[in-house]
Design a protein around this motif. Structure first.
Motif, PDB file in Angstrom:
ATOM      1  N   SER A   1       0.822  -1.218   0.000  1.00  0.00           N
ATOM      2  CA  SER A   1       0.000   0.000   0.000  1.00  0.00           C
ATOM      3  C   SER A   1       0.847   1.254   0.000  1.00  0.00           C
ATOM      4  N   GLU A   2       1.925   1.236   0.816  1.00  0.00           N
ATOM      5  CA  GLU A   2       2.805   2.408   0.898  1.00  0.00           C
ATOM      6  C   GLU A   2       3.363   2.775  -0.473  1.00  0.00           C
TER       7      GLU A   2
ATOM      8  N   LYS B   1       0.267   3.859  -2.976  1.00  0.00           N
ATOM      9  CA  LYS B   1      -0.424   5.126  -2.724  1.00  0.00           C
ATOM     10  C   LYS B   1       0.368   6.318  -3.230  1.00  0.00           C
ATOM     11  N   ASN B   2       1.677   6.137  -3.407  1.00  0.00           N
ATOM     12  CA  ASN B   2       2.507   7.232  -3.922  1.00  0.00           C
ATOM     13  C   ASN B   2       2.485   7.345  -5.437  1.00  0.00           C
TER      14      ASN B   2
ATOM     15  N   ASN C   1      -2.733   8.547 -10.227  1.00  0.00           N
ATOM     16  CA  ASN C   1      -3.828   7.774 -10.817  1.00  0.00           C
ATOM     17  C   ASN C   1      -3.409   7.143 -12.137  1.00  0.00           C
TER      18      ASN C   1
ATOM     19  N   ARG D   1      -6.248  -0.953 -10.759  1.00  0.00           N
ATOM     20  CA  ARG D   1      -7.443  -1.396 -10.041  1.00  0.00           C
ATOM     21  C   ARG D   1      -8.513  -1.882 -11.007  1.00  0.00           C
TER      22      ARG D   1
ATOM     23  N   GLU E   1      -8.255  -2.122   2.073  1.00  0.00           N
ATOM     24  CA  GLU E   1      -7.467  -0.892   2.220  1.00  0.00           C
ATOM     25  C   GLU E   1      -6.367  -0.815   1.159  1.00  0.00           C
ATOM     26  N   THR E   2      -5.793  -1.952   0.853  1.00  0.00           N
ATOM     27  CA  THR E   2      -4.740  -1.983  -0.175  1.00  0.00           C
ATOM     28  C   THR E   2      -5.332  -1.716  -1.551  1.00  0.00           C
TER      29      THR E   2
ATOM     30  N   TYR F   1      -7.729   0.138  -2.273  1.00  0.00           N
ATOM     31  CA  TYR F   1      -8.007   1.580  -2.416  1.00  0.00           C
ATOM     32  C   TYR F   1      -6.795   2.360  -2.931  1.00  0.00           C
ATOM     33  N   THR F   2      -5.598   1.766  -2.782  1.00  0.00           N
ATOM     34  CA  THR F   2      -4.393   2.502  -3.178  1.00  0.00           C
ATOM     35  C   THR F   2      -3.964   2.197  -4.616  1.00  0.00           C
TER      36      THR F   2
ATOM     37  N   PHE G   1      -8.956   6.789  -3.531  1.00  0.00           N
ATOM     38  CA  PHE G   1      -8.707   6.135  -2.248  1.00  0.00           C
ATOM     39  C   PHE G   1     -10.010   5.856  -1.508  1.00  0.00           C
TER      40      PHE G   1
END
Ligand SMILES: [Mn+2]
Length: 302
Positions: free
Chosen positions: A29-30, A33-34, A37, A108, A141-142, A144-145, A179
């Motif tokens: 995720s870290e 998320k960086n 899109n 995604r 949660e993952t 979403y990133t 997210f």
């Protein structure tokens, strides 16, 4: 967490410990998320469509087309559900992402959301292999990133579903707040759910109940406006593993779950783009049923 140990375990189809699973999903995720899109990618690169938990077939794909690390990959989403090995499939790709952050882009798909995972496989798999359903929250949660698209050499757009009246430019995708859960309507939904159609020139309602159907004129207007030559997308079952739409080579569906749901009579495909943007398609058959070891799935690990 030793990423090589995790990769070896996953490749041997072992269930990874709860702590390691949590750390892997957090670490992945870290990184994800960086990413913006739309991820900018330089060719050469290979593009893979829906995987849907068919882990044996995913490993076969790497065998015939080369490993992440030796070459760069873009995955178009729908890693989980339908097939038997959602956890292995997503975790293996995510572990590769942790090991080779620039060599694998994971987009995604519409299956990477809570309601679908509760109904079509991931939740059931988590209940079977772990002592509670906390891991489902970590997976979501993952998800979403995960970024929403990739552009190769400013020329080829890779997305899961398609375009709509709400998505006229690449910038319309950049401004989505990704997210979160995929909404019921809007451009985020359309991007992940839409399909091409020969029925209209522009747009019409999708029989899926989400997203839109887009026609040839809509596609060509989008490509021209954004100076693109091709959209590569997945989302749709195609028997030959790939399909060009509209009698042109400007919109390509790639589907990479051979013998989909272990019952359809289809092959899977992977698209390779070389450094000059030449395209070559490789198709592959499913791993035979007798070679899929299901024993570990029955072994409940509490
Ligand atoms: Mn899909």
């Amino acid at each position: 967490m030793n990423i090589d140990n995790i990769l070896n375990k996953l490749k041997n189809k072992e269930t990874i410990e709860t702590n390691d699973l949590k750390l892997l999903l957090e670490k992945g995720s870290e990184l994800l998320k960086n990413e913006s899109n739309i991820v900018q990618v330089t060719a050469p690169v290979a593009i893979v469509g829906d995987v849907h938990g068919q882990f044996y077939d995913l490993l076969k794909l790497f065998e015939i087309n080369g490993d992440v690390g030796d070459k760069k990959y873009i995955f178009l989403g729908d890693y989980v559900n339908r097939g038997t090995f959602s956890i292995l499939s997503f975790c293996y790709l995510l572990a590769l992402k942790v090991k080779f952050p620039d060599q694998i882009i994971m987009l995604r798909g519409n299956h990477e959301c809570r309601p679908i995972c509760e109904l079509y496989g991931l939740k059931t798999e988590i209940e079977r292999l772990y002592s509670n359903t906390d891991p489902l929250d970590w997976f979501i949660e993952t998800f979403y990133t995960l970024p929403l698209g990739a552009v190769i050499n400013n020329s080829i757009l890779c997305i899961h579903g398609g375009i709509s009246e709400l998505i006229e430019t690449i910038n319309d995708i950049e401004t989505i707040d990704r997210f979160q859960e995929v909404p019921k309507i809007g451009k985020f939904t359309d991007l992940l759910w839409s399909d091409p159609t020969e029925e209209v020139e522009m747009y019409k309602e999708s029989p899926r109940g989400a997203g839109r159907l887009f026609g040839k004129k809509a596609l060509n207007e989008f490509l021209e406006k954004n100076s693109l030559t091709l959209i590569v997308r997945s989302h749709m079952f195609v028997e030959e593993g790939y399909k060009y739409h509209f009698g042109e080579e400007k919109c390509l569906t790639i589907f990479s779950s051979p013998k989909y749901c272990y019952s359809c009579n289809n092959v899977g495909a992977v698209l390779n783009i070389d450094q000059d943007l030449n395209r070559s398609l490789k198709v592959f058959e499913a791993v035979p049923d007798e070679e899929r070891d299901l024993s570990f799935v029955k072994e409940v690990k509490k």
